[in-house]
Design an enzyme around this catalytic site. Structure first.
Site, PDB file in Angstrom:
ATOM      1  CG  HIS A   1      -4.737  -8.361   4.095  1.00  0.00           C
ATOM      2  ND1 HIS A   1      -3.836  -8.488   3.136  1.00  0.00           N
ATOM      3  CD2 HIS A   1      -4.949  -7.273   4.258  1.00  0.00           C
ATOM      4  CE1 HIS A   1      -3.465  -7.185   2.799  1.00  0.00           C
ATOM      5  NE2 HIS A   1      -3.991  -6.627   3.250  1.00  0.00           N
TER       6      HIS A   1
ATOM      7  CD  GLU B   1       0.283   0.193  -0.192  1.00  0.00           C
ATOM      8  OE1 GLU B   1      -0.056  -0.646   0.756  1.00  0.00           O
ATOM      9  OE2 GLU B   1      -0.202   0.369  -1.255  1.00  0.00           O
TER      10      GLU B   1
ATOM     11  CG  ASP C   1       1.917  -3.985   0.710  1.00  0.00           C
ATOM     12  OD1 ASP C   1       2.120  -5.235   0.639  1.00  0.00           O
ATOM     13  OD2 ASP C   1       0.468  -3.665   0.500  1.00  0.00           O
TER      14      ASP C   1
ATOM     15  CB  CYS D   1      -2.905   4.203   6.691  1.00  0.00           C
ATOM     16  SG  CYS D   1      -2.308   3.574   5.336  1.00  0.00           S
TER      17      CYS D   1
END
Ligand code: PEP
Ligand code: MG
Length: 563
Positions: free
Chosen positions: A184, A411, A435, A482
């Site tokens: 992140h 994911e 993920d 995404c």
């Protein structure tokens, strides 16, 4: 050691002097002070006052939620009960450093025992204590440095809260020792258009003030560059700026096939930039980023307001809002604060929401209200879905709350393999390649040492995407991507060739992806994807796609080759 390598985030390039994120000072030893108690008291008081003033100043600069957090920390530093506890130890002949260390640690333990809101403040107390100890020792405060001029920030890693707080007038680029391409930290860096390279194991050797060039496209940190290298970097910066200034058209392939290009957002702050860079909507609104430092679940009203401010920027356009994705590196203490051995495999994403159904219901209520008040075409999706039952339950709940278009993220390999069953039960799928790669390759996306496995070009990942793309085509249901893979221009072409209809990325990546898509027809994109799929390794897949793309461009002049 002229060049260090790591994993570039985006393709930016920047130059400047290194400033290192300071580590916490080592814990002081329990030894008798050589100073009088009065002298120690004076030192401690001065250090505490300095730390409180510094925290308040940082809060004022940061504004918003960060300001509240930092002001609360400044108040902690000056807490009278704590000061008494420090004073008692100073009277007993301890050093200022040790008295602060021990008194704060004791206070921290008490808070932790109390639990709840106070318990959650305990780690803030450690930060304050380390700042005071650093100040007593004349060391720089732990955390993001403030050398007073633009710099390249070098850190072991950054917490999302640190990244979100960075002052971009000063931080020219970010280099971290830890972290993979989809940590992140990397995502926030991309969102803020910070030039960044993560997973640079050798960055520990960079020294304060050393001049470097950070070339994210090449994944290289060039140390002590020559004037020629600096000039070249400057020229490339200018070229990027020119590409960013190219006319904005809707995302489409060379044959006119529309591939809407959407934005990944974490708050309303980036909406203006996303619109300016030509985002045709939002493909991933990471709602959890709004509440990372919240101790309690946000109220429906608070959420409605936050969602509305994003939806308002996209009248008539699609905005895909993701339900709170808590867990692993995005802990939300109000959703899952139980310690877990393997948090990425634990109660995260939809699992945490289903275990706290009222929080999910409140979020859906807030989103439905925000939808009512705006013109955006609201879609909602669930994160980290592993089974079709979960997908079905989420879809039903979203509809019950008045949200007409509900889907799920792909994911986890299990749900990618079940894509046909999945799409018969929900309205759309959005592939989270970050993920999906982490779980397919069994490689923690945060861990620098396994970052090379965190590569969405791996044919195993591409094969899973192919399943979902094919199910999307067969069911005529939308399939988007995404994850960060959508921001890699050539991989974006591969994704479209695998059946993906929309691509969502950090706004900073839109221009490059838009330009690459325009070079290939759908038939060529399918050929490029087919070439990548035949590879055995990530590197070979990348090379095969590059070769196929080059051949395809030549074939545009000569007759096309059938793949
Ligand atoms: C992903 O996993 O690809 C994704 C888009 O979600 P996040 O990065 O927020 O986990
Ligand atoms: Mg994810």
């Amino acid at each position: 050691m002229p060049e260090l390598s790591g994993i570039g985030v985006g393709r930016g390039i920047a130059a400047g002097p290194v400033a290192r994120m300071s580590p916490p000072p080592p814990a002081p030893a329990d030894e008798a002070s050589e100073r009088s108690a009065e002298a120690e008291t004076e030192r401690v008081q001065k250090a505490v006052a300095e730390v409180a003033a510094e925290l308040e100043a940082r809060g004022r600069t940061a504004g918003g939620m960060a300001r509240d957090v930092l002001e609360a920390q400044a108040m902690m530093a000056q807490d009278p009960t704590l000061h008494e506890a420090v004073a008692t130890r100073l009277q007993a002949g301890k050093t200022g450093e040790y008295a602060v260390h021990e008194a704060f640690a004791e206070f921290r333990a008490t808070l932790e025992e109390l639990g709840g809101y106070l318990g959650e403040r305990a780690s803030d107390l450690s930060d304050v204590s380390q700042r005071v100890i650093a100040s007593l020792r004349g060391l720089p405060a732990p955390g993001v440095p403030d050398p007073g001029h633009p710099f390249i920030l070098v850190a072991e890693d950054l917490a999302p809260a640190d990244t979100a707080l960075l002052n971009l007038d000063q931080v020219q680029a970010l280099v971290t020792i830890q972290g993979g391409p989809t940590s992140h930290t990397a995502i926030l860096a991309r969102e803020k258009s910070i030039t960044a390279i993560v997973g640079v194991a050798e960055a520990a050797s960079l020294t304060e003030g050393q001049q470097v060039i950070v070339d994210a496209g090449a994944g290289a940190v060039i140390t002590d560059p020559t004037q020629e290298q600096l000039d070249e970097a400057q020229a490339r910066r200018a070229a990027h700026a020119a590409q960013a200034a190219a006319p904005i058209t809707p995302g489409a392939l060379a044959d006119g096939t529309a591939v809407p290009l959407l934005a990944n957002l974490g708050s309303a702050k980036s909406t203006e930039k996303a619109v300016a860079l030509g985002a045709e909507g939002v493909g991933l609104f990471r709602t959890e980023f709004l509440f990372l430092s919240a101790d309690e679940a946000p109220s429906v009203e608070e959420q409605r307001e936050a969602y509305q401010s994003v939806l308002e920027a996209f009248p008539g356009q699609k905005v895909v809002v993701r339900a709170l994705d808590a867990g692993a590196d995005k802990p939300l203490s109000f959703l899952n604060d139980a310690p877990e051995e393997n948090p990425a495999l634990g109660l995260r994403g939809l699992r945490a929401l289903m275990a706290n159904e009222q929080i999910l219901r409140d979020q859906l209520t807030a989103l439905a209200q925000a939808q009512e008040n705006t013109e955006a075409d609201v879609w909602v999706m669930a994160p980290m879905v592993s089974t079709v039952e979960e997908a079905e339950a989420f879809t039903a709940l979203a509809k019950e709350h008045g949200l007409a278009t509900a889907g799920v993220m792909v994911e986890v390999p299990s749900i990618a393999l079940m894509a046909d069953e999945l799409l018969s039960r929900t309205d759309f799928a959005s592939i989270g390649t970050n993920d999906l790669t982490q779980y397919t390759m069994a490689a923690d996306r945060l861990l620098g040492s396994v970052a090379s496995l965190q590569d969405p070009w791996h044919p195993a990942v591409l094969r899973l995407i192919r399943e979902v793309g094919a199910a999307g085509i067969a069911s005529e249901k939308p399939v988007g991507v995404c994850g960060e893979a959508a921001a890699d221009p050539l991989l974006a072409v591969v994704l479209v060739g695998l059946g993906v209809n929309t691509l969502s990325m950090s706004p900073a990546a839109l221009a490059e992806v838009r330009a690459e898509l325009k070079l290939h027809t759908l038939k060529q994109a399918r050929g490029i994807a087919a070439a990548a799929l035949t590879a055995a390794t990530a590197g070979q897949a990348r090379e095969a796609a590059q070769q196929a793309a080059q051949d395809a461009v030549q074939d545009t002049v000569q007759p096309a080759v059938q793949h």
